[in-house]
Write a protein that holds these residues in place. Structure first.
Motif, PDB file in Angstrom:
ATOM      1  N   HIS A  77       0.833  -1.209   0.000  1.00  0.00           N
ATOM      2  CA  HIS A  77       0.000   0.000   0.000  1.00  0.00           C
ATOM      3  C   HIS A  77       0.868   1.261   0.000  1.00  0.00           C
ATOM      4  O   HIS A  77       1.860   1.320   0.734  1.00  0.00           O
ATOM      5  N   ASP A 110       5.946   1.102   7.260  1.00  0.00           N
ATOM      6  CA  ASP A 110       4.558   0.699   6.962  1.00  0.00           C
ATOM      7  C   ASP A 110       4.019   1.593   5.863  1.00  0.00           C
ATOM      8  O   ASP A 110       3.442   2.624   6.133  1.00  0.00           O
ATOM      9  N   ASN A 111       4.157   1.264   4.588  1.00  0.00           N
ATOM     10  CA  ASN A 111       4.641  -0.003   4.064  1.00  0.00           C
ATOM     11  C   ASN A 111       5.655   0.254   2.946  1.00  0.00           C
ATOM     12  O   ASN A 111       5.957  -0.605   2.141  1.00  0.00           O
ATOM     13  N   GLU A 144      -5.276   1.492   2.432  1.00  0.00           N
ATOM     14  CA  GLU A 144      -5.124   0.455   3.459  1.00  0.00           C
ATOM     15  C   GLU A 144      -5.272   1.035   4.858  1.00  0.00           C
ATOM     16  O   GLU A 144      -5.923   0.441   5.724  1.00  0.00           O
ATOM     17  N   GLU A 145      -4.702   2.212   5.072  1.00  0.00           N
ATOM     18  CA  GLU A 145      -4.701   2.781   6.428  1.00  0.00           C
ATOM     19  C   GLU A 145      -6.057   3.373   6.822  1.00  0.00           C
ATOM     20  O   GLU A 145      -6.228   3.830   7.946  1.00  0.00           O
ATOM     21  N   ASP A 171       3.959  -6.840   4.912  1.00  0.00           N
ATOM     22  CA  ASP A 171       3.325  -5.719   5.623  1.00  0.00           C
ATOM     23  C   ASP A 171       3.001  -6.159   7.047  1.00  0.00           C
ATOM     24  O   ASP A 171       1.993  -5.783   7.620  1.00  0.00           O
TER      25      ASP A 171
HETATM   26 MN    MN Z   1       0.671  -1.450   6.558  1.00  0.00          MN
END
Ligand code: MN
Ligand code: BES
Length: 462
Positions: A77, A110-111, A144-145, A171
Motif C-alpha cells: 500500500h 509501513d509499508n 489500506e490505512e 506488511d
Molecule cells: Mn501497513
C-alpha cells in the motif's frame, strides 16, 4: 528527483518524501506523488501499469511476463498514517533521514520500506535473468490505512485479472534482524462508533442536575459492562466461534526470542494483563479483543466547567481471530450496548466496517491440506532457505496481532493464499512518531528476495 532501484536508501527516501496520508484529503498531492513514484518504479521494472480509479484513492495494477508462467501477485500500500502528533517527531516526518542504521520517516516501515525491498530485489533478479519465468501481478492500493473501503468492489470487478497461484506480502512484523517471521494469520477487525444522546443542549449541572441522566455516565456504564474483572470481553456469544491455536503454533511461539519481562518494559506498563489461560505474547495472536480507541463528551478544556453534556461518544474496535466473523461480532456488541444503556439516553451504534480474520497453514505443517498450488508448495521452503542464508536463522511461523482485511478478501474472491514475510519490528514505531525502517533488515531482505525470485523462477523450468 530521480531515484532508481539501484540505490534502495535513495529510492525509499524519495518514496517517503511524498506525504501520502490517505485519511486527510489535504494530502492529495502526496497521495498522487507516491502513486506516480510507485508507477514509475514498476515501469522501470518492465511492468505495464494501469491506474484504476476508485471513489477515494486509485489502485495500481501492474503486470509483467507471460500469463502461462506461474502467477505471483504482490501486494503493498502506498498510503501512510497521519504523522500527528508532529511535535513528538525528532525530525520532519516526510524528510527521510538516516540515523544509527535506520531510515526515519512516516511510512518508512509501513509499508514503503518493505515495498522498496520487493522492488529492489526484483530489479536485481531481472538484471540477472531478464526472462525470469514468473508472471507477476503487482497490486498497490492507497486506502489500506483507512480500512480499504474501495478494495472489495475493485476486487469483485477485476478478479479475473488477479487470478494467480499465490500472493506475496511484506506488511507484517518480526522480532528483529536475528529472527524473521513468516506470518500465518492476521486478526480481523470490527469498528464501531457509539453515540449517547441526552438533553437537546449542554445544561447547567446545578440548575438541572438530578433531573436527568448524564450521557457521559451512560457511556461509562456501558463501557464498563463490556469486560469482566478478568479482562475478558463480556459480550454475549463473543467467544462462540473462536478456535484454539494448534499445538505447533504454540511451539513456534516458544521460539520467539522475546521475554515477557522485556515486552512489559518496552510497553512501559507495571504489569501485563492477558486474559486467563494465555500469556501476553500468545494473547496478541490467539485472542480476540474489544478496545476503546477514543472516548469523548463534555468539557475538555482547562479548569472545571459545571455542565451536563448533551452528547458523548465512544470509538470501539474489536480484533477478531478465526472463526469469528466481523458482521456477527458487530451485531453482538451492538445488542450488548443497547441492552445496558439506560433507557433515558438514546444510544446509536454505527458499524464502521471491518474485515474477517485470515489464517494460512503453511504447506507441510500439521493440518495443511496438501492441495496448495505448486507455486505455494515451492515458495515456502525457498523463502525459508533464502532467509536462513541471509539472516542466519530460519524464520518462525506465527500469527500476527494486526489486521490487513484485504488479504482475506483476496482469498475469498480471487482464491489467493498469502506468503507473508514480516520486515518491520516493534522498534520501528508504526503509526507513531519517529517511525523508521531498520536498514540491516532492508539490505538482507533485498538479498533474500533476490534469490527467492530467481529460485522460484528456476524451479519452474526444471
Ligand atoms: Mn501497513
Ligand atoms: N501493516 C499494518 C498491519 C499490521 C501491523 C500487521 C502490525 C501486522 C503487524 C497495516 O498497515 C495496518 O495498520 N492495518 C490496520 C488496519 C485497519 C486500518 C483496518 C490495523 O491493523 O489497525
Amino acid at each position: 528527483m530521480t531515484a532508481t532501484l539501484d540505490n534502495p536508501i535513495q529510492a525509499l527516501s524519495e518514496y517517503v518524501s511524498y506525504p501520502s496520508v490517505s485519511a486527510d484529503s489535504s494530502f492529495s498531492d502526496g497521495i498522487s506523488g507516491a502513486r506516480e513514484f510507485a508507477t514509475q518504479r514498476l515501469q522501470d521494472l518492465g511492468f505495464s501499469v494501469e491506474t484504476i480509479e476508485t471513489p477515494i484513492h486509485p489502485v495500481l495494477l501492474g503486470k509483467r511476463g507471460d500469463p502461462s508462467w506461474p502467477r505471483l501477485v504482490i501486494y503493498g500500500h502506498y498510503d501512510v498514517q497521519p504523522p500527528d502528533p508532529l511535535d513528538l517527531w525528532s525530525s520532519e516526518p516526510f524528510v527521510a533521514i538516516e540515523r544509527e542504521g535506520r531510515l526515519y520517516g512516516r511510512g518508512a516501515a509501513d509499508n514503503k520500506g518493505p515495498q522498496i525491498v520487493h522492488m529492489c530485489a526484483l530489479h536485481r533478479a531481472l538484471k540477472k535473468n531478464p526472462n525470469l519465468p514468473l508472471h507477476i501481478i503487482y497490486l498497490i492500493e492507497g486506502e489500506e490505512e483507512i480500512g480499504s473501503p474501495s478494495f472489495r468492489p475493485f476486487l469483485e470487478a477485476r478478479k479475473e485479472q488477479l487470478a494467480g497461484d499465490m500472493l506475496l506480502v511484506s506488511d507484517t512484523g518480526s522480532p528483529g534482524p536475528d529472527q524473521l517471521v513468516v506470518t500465518t494469520g492476521l486478526r480481523g477487525l470490527t469498528a464501531m462508533e457509539v453515540k449517547f444522546k441526552g438533553p437537546r443542549q449542554d445544561l447547567h449541572s446545578g440548575v438541572h442536575g438530578g433531573a436527568l441522566r448524564n450521557p457521559l455516565q451512560a457511556l461509562a456504564q456501558v463501557c464498563a459492562s463490556l469486560h469482566d474483572s478478568s479482562g475478558k470481553v463480556a459480550v454475549d456469544g463473543f467467544y462462540d466461534d473462536v478456535i484454539e491455536p494448534q499445538d505447533w503454533e504454540r511451539e513456534e511461539l516458544s521460539k520467539l526470542p522475546i521475554k515477557e519481562e522485556d515486552y512489559q518494559e518496552f510497553l512501559g506498563v507495571k504489569t501485563l494483563s492477558p486474559p486467563p489461560g494465555y500469556n501476553a505474547l500468545e494473547a496478541i495472536r490467539f485472542c480476540p479483543t474489544l478496545e476503546f480507541n477514543g472516548l469523548g463528551g463534555g468539557y475538555q478544556g482547562e479548569g472545571s466547567k459545571t455542565v451536563i453534556p448533551s452528547q458523548a461518544f465512544a470509538k470501539i474496535t474489536c480484533r477478531l481471530v478465526p472463526n469469528q466473523r466481523s458482521a456477527d461480532i458487530a451485531r453482538k456488541v451492538k445488542r450488548s450496548i443497547e441492552a445496558v444503556c439506560p433507557e433515558s439516553i438514546q444510544v446509536e451504534v454505527e458499524v464502521k466496517g471491518g474485515g474477517d480474520p485470515y489464517v494460512i497453514i503453511p504447506p507441510g505443517k500439521p493440518g495443511s491440506t496438501g492441495h496448495e498450488t505448486k507455486l505455494m508448495q515451492r515458495a515456502f521452503p525457498i523463502l525459508e532457505e533464502c532467509v536462513k542464508n541471509q539472516f542466519g536463522t530460519k524464520p518462525i511461523y506465527l500469527r500476527e496481532g494486526g489486521s490487513i482485511p484485504i488479504i482475506r478478501d483476496l482469498q475469498e474472491v480471487a482464491g489467493l493464499e498469502a506468503l507473508m514475510l514480516g520486515l518491520f519490528t516493534n522498534e520501528d514505531n508504526l503509526h507513531a512518531p519517529d517511525e523508521s525502517f531498520n536498514l540491516k533488515i532492508m539490505n538482507q531482505a533485498i538479498d533474500s528476495f533476490e534469490t527467492f525470485f530467481l529460485n522460484l523462477g528456476k524451479s519452474y523450468r526444471q
